[in-house]
Design a protein around this motif. Structure first.
Motif, PDB file in Angstrom:
ATOM      1  N   LYS A   1      -7.013 -27.813  39.612  1.00  0.00           N
ATOM      2  CA  LYS A   1      -8.325 -27.368  39.168  1.00  0.00           C
ATOM      3  C   LYS A   1      -8.432 -27.287  37.652  1.00  0.00           C
ATOM      4  CE  LYS A   1      -8.653 -24.368  43.266  1.00  0.00           C
ATOM      5  NZ  LYS A   1      -9.683 -25.077  44.014  1.00  0.00           N
ATOM      6  N   ALA A   2      -7.302 -27.141  36.961  1.00  0.00           N
ATOM      7  CA  ALA A   2      -7.302 -26.871  35.521  1.00  0.00           C
ATOM      8  C   ALA A   2      -7.517 -28.140  34.706  1.00  0.00           C
ATOM      9  CB  ALA A   2      -5.991 -26.202  35.121  1.00  0.00           C
TER      10      ALA A   2
ATOM     11  N   THR B   1       5.971 -30.005  40.931  1.00  0.00           N
ATOM     12  CA  THR B   1       4.626 -29.488  41.185  1.00  0.00           C
ATOM     13  C   THR B   1       3.580 -30.098  40.256  1.00  0.00           C
ATOM     14  OG1 THR B   1       5.608 -27.405  41.921  1.00  0.00           O
ATOM     15  CG2 THR B   1       3.252 -27.402  41.435  1.00  0.00           C
ATOM     16  N   LEU B   2       3.795 -29.985  38.948  1.00  0.00           N
ATOM     17  CA  LEU B   2       2.775 -30.443  38.001  1.00  0.00           C
ATOM     18  C   LEU B   2       2.583 -31.947  38.056  1.00  0.00           C
ATOM     19  CD1 LEU B   2       3.500 -28.207  34.870  1.00  0.00           C
ATOM     20  CD2 LEU B   2       1.824 -27.868  36.678  1.00  0.00           C
ATOM     21  N   THR B   3       3.672 -32.694  38.186  1.00  0.00           N
ATOM     22  CA  THR B   3       3.551 -34.156  38.225  1.00  0.00           C
ATOM     23  C   THR B   3       2.773 -34.628  39.448  1.00  0.00           C
ATOM     24  OG1 THR B   3       5.724 -34.271  39.306  1.00  0.00           O
ATOM     25  CG2 THR B   3       5.676 -34.533  36.924  1.00  0.00           C
ATOM     26  N   THR B   4       2.795 -33.840  40.516  1.00  0.00           N
ATOM     27  CA  THR B   4       2.088 -34.214  41.741  1.00  0.00           C
ATOM     28  C   THR B   4       0.614 -33.850  41.674  1.00  0.00           C
ATOM     29  OG1 THR B   4       4.107 -33.846  43.015  1.00  0.00           O
ATOM     30  CG2 THR B   4       2.047 -33.936  44.252  1.00  0.00           C
ATOM     31  N   HIS B   5       0.282 -32.757  40.994  1.00  0.00           N
ATOM     32  CA  HIS B   5      -1.071 -32.199  41.078  1.00  0.00           C
ATOM     33  C   HIS B   5      -1.929 -32.400  39.835  1.00  0.00           C
ATOM     34  CE1 HIS B   5       1.016 -30.034  44.338  1.00  0.00           C
ATOM     35  NE2 HIS B   5      -0.175 -29.984  44.897  1.00  0.00           N
TER      36      HIS B   5
ATOM     37  N   ARG C   1      -2.586 -33.754  30.441  1.00  0.00           N
ATOM     38  CA  ARG C   1      -3.168 -32.418  30.508  1.00  0.00           C
ATOM     39  C   ARG C   1      -2.111 -31.323  30.354  1.00  0.00           C
ATOM     40  NH1 ARG C   1      -7.425 -33.258  35.585  1.00  0.00           N
ATOM     41  NH2 ARG C   1      -8.214 -35.282  34.875  1.00  0.00           N
ATOM     42  N   ILE C   2      -0.860 -31.712  30.196  1.00  0.00           N
ATOM     43  CA  ILE C   2       0.233 -30.738  30.091  1.00  0.00           C
ATOM     44  C   ILE C   2       0.691 -30.638  28.640  1.00  0.00           C
ATOM     45  CG2 ILE C   2       2.531 -30.108  30.904  1.00  0.00           C
ATOM     46  CD1 ILE C   2       2.022 -31.850  33.372  1.00  0.00           C
ATOM     47  N   ILE C   3       0.715 -29.434  28.111  1.00  0.00           N
ATOM     48  CA  ILE C   3       1.165 -29.195  26.739  1.00  0.00           C
ATOM     49  C   ILE C   3       2.382 -28.274  26.779  1.00  0.00           C
ATOM     50  CG2 ILE C   3       0.569 -28.111  24.535  1.00  0.00           C
ATOM     51  CD1 ILE C   3      -2.259 -29.002  24.912  1.00  0.00           C
ATOM     52  N   PHE C   4       3.460 -28.710  26.149  1.00  0.00           N
ATOM     53  CA  PHE C   4       4.683 -27.915  26.090  1.00  0.00           C
ATOM     54  C   PHE C   4       4.712 -27.128  24.782  1.00  0.00           C
ATOM     55  CE2 PHE C   4       5.736 -31.546  28.819  1.00  0.00           C
ATOM     56  CZ  PHE C   4       6.186 -30.881  29.951  1.00  0.00           C
ATOM     57  N   VAL C   5       5.065 -25.864  24.892  1.00  0.00           N
ATOM     58  CA  VAL C   5       5.050 -24.973  23.729  1.00  0.00           C
ATOM     59  C   VAL C   5       6.375 -24.232  23.641  1.00  0.00           C
ATOM     60  CG1 VAL C   5       3.892 -23.029  22.604  1.00  0.00           C
ATOM     61  CG2 VAL C   5       2.552 -24.641  23.994  1.00  0.00           C
TER      62      VAL C   5
ATOM     63  N   ARG D   1     -12.932 -32.091  26.739  1.00  0.00           N
ATOM     64  CA  ARG D   1     -11.996 -32.907  27.513  1.00  0.00           C
ATOM     65  C   ARG D   1     -12.310 -32.817  29.002  1.00  0.00           C
ATOM     66  NH1 ARG D   1      -8.223 -30.672  24.145  1.00  0.00           N
ATOM     67  NH2 ARG D   1      -7.573 -29.279  25.814  1.00  0.00           N
ATOM     68  N   ARG D   2     -12.854 -31.668  29.396  1.00  0.00           N
ATOM     69  CA  ARG D   2     -13.197 -31.471  30.800  1.00  0.00           C
ATOM     70  C   ARG D   2     -14.212 -32.507  31.267  1.00  0.00           C
ATOM     71  NH1 ARG D   2     -11.585 -29.441  35.638  1.00  0.00           N
ATOM     72  NH2 ARG D   2     -13.195 -28.227  36.712  1.00  0.00           N
ATOM     73  N   LEU D   3     -15.123 -32.902  30.389  1.00  0.00           N
ATOM     74  CA  LEU D   3     -16.093 -33.926  30.750  1.00  0.00           C
ATOM     75  C   LEU D   3     -15.394 -35.242  31.063  1.00  0.00           C
ATOM     76  CD1 LEU D   3     -18.945 -33.232  28.174  1.00  0.00           C
ATOM     77  CD2 LEU D   3     -18.870 -32.582  30.592  1.00  0.00           C
ATOM     78  N   ASP D   4     -14.418 -35.611  30.233  1.00  0.00           N
ATOM     79  CA  ASP D   4     -13.642 -36.819  30.510  1.00  0.00           C
ATOM     80  C   ASP D   4     -12.886 -36.682  31.831  1.00  0.00           C
ATOM     81  OD1 ASP D   4     -14.242 -38.439  28.255  1.00  0.00           O
ATOM     82  OD2 ASP D   4     -12.979 -37.169  27.024  1.00  0.00           O
ATOM     83  N   HIS D   5     -12.342 -35.484  32.072  1.00  0.00           N
ATOM     84  CA  HIS D   5     -11.606 -35.255  33.315  1.00  0.00           C
ATOM     85  C   HIS D   5     -12.532 -35.358  34.528  1.00  0.00           C
ATOM     86  CE1 HIS D   5      -8.496 -32.746  30.838  1.00  0.00           C
ATOM     87  NE2 HIS D   5      -8.415 -34.036  30.632  1.00  0.00           N
ATOM     88  N   LEU D   6     -13.746 -34.820  34.386  1.00  0.00           N
ATOM     89  CA  LEU D   6     -14.702 -34.888  35.486  1.00  0.00           C
ATOM     90  C   LEU D   6     -15.099 -36.337  35.780  1.00  0.00           C
ATOM     91  CD1 LEU D   6     -17.108 -31.885  34.805  1.00  0.00           C
ATOM     92  CD2 LEU D   6     -15.510 -32.139  36.696  1.00  0.00           C
ATOM     93  N   ALA D   7     -15.321 -37.101  34.704  1.00  0.00           N
ATOM     94  CA  ALA D   7     -15.650 -38.513  34.887  1.00  0.00           C
ATOM     95  C   ALA D   7     -14.486 -39.239  35.558  1.00  0.00           C
ATOM     96  CB  ALA D   7     -15.982 -39.153  33.542  1.00  0.00           C
ATOM     97  N   THR D   8     -13.277 -38.913  35.137  1.00  0.00           N
ATOM     98  CA  THR D   8     -12.092 -39.508  35.756  1.00  0.00           C
ATOM     99  C   THR D   8     -11.977 -39.089  37.210  1.00  0.00           C
ATOM    100  OG1 THR D   8     -10.928 -39.502  33.629  1.00  0.00           O
ATOM    101  CG2 THR D   8      -9.581 -39.707  35.604  1.00  0.00           C
TER     102      THR D   8
END
Length: 485
Positions: free
Chosen positions: A172-173, A198-202, A207-211, A287-294
């Motif tokens: 969802k994120a 988990t993350l690679t599947t979903h 969209r993943i940022i490492f800190v 970025r969410r707009l791009d994600h929604l279009a995707t």
């Protein structure tokens, strides 16, 4: 304000397109049990995960401008907390929690996209909550804080499947922050499983940022290099990538100022990427707009592929069935003729009316027996054989088709195995045509709207607002036309 309204309007129109055109077809053919818009209908979300004491809550509190989440060196919060905006209390009265809701009410409220999480049970519901906060940071997005990941804990200890919950929320994120700290640079077991599986599947890698957080707690520069090197090595092993993903290095300036300890000498030489991280989060709505279009493109393509596979199977099954029915019809006619001939030769019956009646009745009985037993058995064998060779059902011409088939193959198998659906081949053909039309026209128009949005001036946006206001009562336009015209 106009720019924000444009973004919201475009987001609503994409969701409306999914709701009106994709979801009915997806649910009719078993592609999805839940409406496809469930995961995207709410505001953009940022999922924050990390080891315990990695500074998740401190980071969130700093961005919100108040101490909203509990902090500490030991695990302090074992709940998934949704932090969203509420403007009923003015900011001048201080940033604060305006309203708090428990998980049970949140999971059953159609306003929020969390109804799919009900499957995780009562124990999860007891560790799920929402806080409404009057922080301007949350005006256009929501943050989901998660329990710190541990080494020794198991799913049985938590009482629910932590990884499954994490995967559903990641899906969802629009952005996922993975925090590590200088004391546990990627060594926690749950973190390994989350990143590796988990993350690679979903969700998608972009969209993943490492800190790497709390770098001010490294005593020397060599100490920081060792921590950074350890994290890089761990991530290379976890992700399986030859290239090391970008790692942002941050620390809390507020915590450093409050602490009585002397900051390490190397700290002024490094850029604190806290502000860069903050701006990245604030850009999530765009970025969410791009994600929604995707999201629309991906599910449109997969749904078309799904229907195509079912249609091909239906056509093959129909041809096979007609062939076997024709064989049964020939056998029944032949059997009826033989019985009439036998009656004529053995009994001496010569009345053509009686002979034709006897032959016809015999042929009908043979056909009924054929349809009840051999026909059903042959159809069952055909279905089993075709399901065993399911991968040849549709052509896989490129990597996109391969990825699409990998995502829908099990769904197609289960649907065909269960022999569900009261639709016809004509229904399949019509729905496939409509979905392909949406894929070609709607996604193209939406991408054009997204591309044009970045270059629009304030005057352009004002003109758009006037046109949209004049057209908002016209229900005959396609949803995306409200934005681009």
């Amino acid at each position: 304000m106009d720019r924000e309204n444009y973004m919201n309007a475009l987001r609503e129109d994409i969701v409306d397109t999914i709701t009106r055109h994709l979801t009915p077809v997806a649910q009719r053919y078993g592609y999805s049990d839940m409406p496809l818009e469930t995961n995207v209908k709410w505001r953009p979300m940022v999922l924050v995960i990390g080891n315990y004491s990695s500074g998740k809550s401190s980071l969130i509190n700093e961005f919100l401008g108040a101490k909203i989440q509990d902090t500490g060196q030991a695990p302090t919060d074992d709940s998934f907390t949704v932090l969203t905006y509420d403007d009923t209390v003015p900011e001048t009265e201080g940033i604060q929690v305006v309203e708090q809701r428990d998980g049970k009410s949140l999971l059953n409220d159609p306003e929020y996209p969390f109804s799919t999480l009900r499957k995780h049970g009562q124990r999860f519901a007891a560790h799920f909550q929402l806080k409404k906060i009057n922080s301007p940071f949350l005006k256009n997005l929501a943050i989901i804080d998660t329990p710190g990941m541990l080494d020794s804990i198991s799913e049985r200890d938590r009482g629910y499947d932590y990884q499954e919950v994490l995967g559903d929320l990641a899906q969802k994120a629009g952005l996922v922050l993975v925090l590590f700290d200088a004391h546990k640079a990627g060594t926690v077991r749950e973190a390994y499983k989350s990143i590796r599986e988990t993350l690679t599947t979903h969700t998608f890698e972009d969209r993943i940022i490492f800190v790497l957080n709390r770098i001010d707690e490294c005593t020397t520069f060599n100490d920081l290099l060792r921590v950074y090197g350890t994290l890089c090595w761990n991530l290379s092993q976890i992700t399986g990538r030859k290239d090391i993903p970008m790692i942002r290095m941050t620390y809390s300036s507020n915590a450093a100022a409050i602490s009585n300890s002397v900051p390490p000498e190397f700290l002024p030489l490094l850029e604190n990427q806290r502000e860069d991280l903050k701006q990245t989060i604030l850009h999530t709505p765009l970025r969410r707009l791009d994600h929604l279009a995707t999201y629309l493109e991906i599910h449109g393509e997969r749904l078309a592929h799904y229907i195509e596979a079912i249609q091909v199977f239906g056509l093959e099954f129909q041809r096979f069935r007609i062939q076997k029915i024709c064989i049964g019809l020939l056998l029944s006619l032949l059997g009826g003729g033989l019985i009439a001939f036998a009656l004529m030769m053995l009994v001496g019956m010569a009345d053509p009316t009686v002979l034709s009646s006897a032959g016809g009745i015999s042929a009908g009985l043979i056909m009924i027996v054929w349809m009840a037993f051999p026909q059903k058995k042959l159809e069952s064998k055909f279905r089993a054989a075709r399901l065993a060779d399911l991968d040849t059902l549709t052509p896989i011409t490129d990597q996109t088709r391969k990825d699409s088939w990998g995502a829908i193959r099990d769904l197609v198998y289960e649907h065909l195995r269960a022999n569900k659906g009261d639709y016809t081949l004509y229904d399949l053909k019509l729905d496939l045509f409509n979905i392909r039309e949406i894929n070609e026209e709607a996604t193209h128009e939406i991408r054009e709207a997204l591309s044009g949005f970045r270059g629009k001036s304030e005057d352009d946006l004002k003109e758009w607002r006037k046109k949209r206001s004049a057209r908002e009562n016209d229900k005959h336009d396609l949803p995306w036309q409200d934005v681009i015209i």
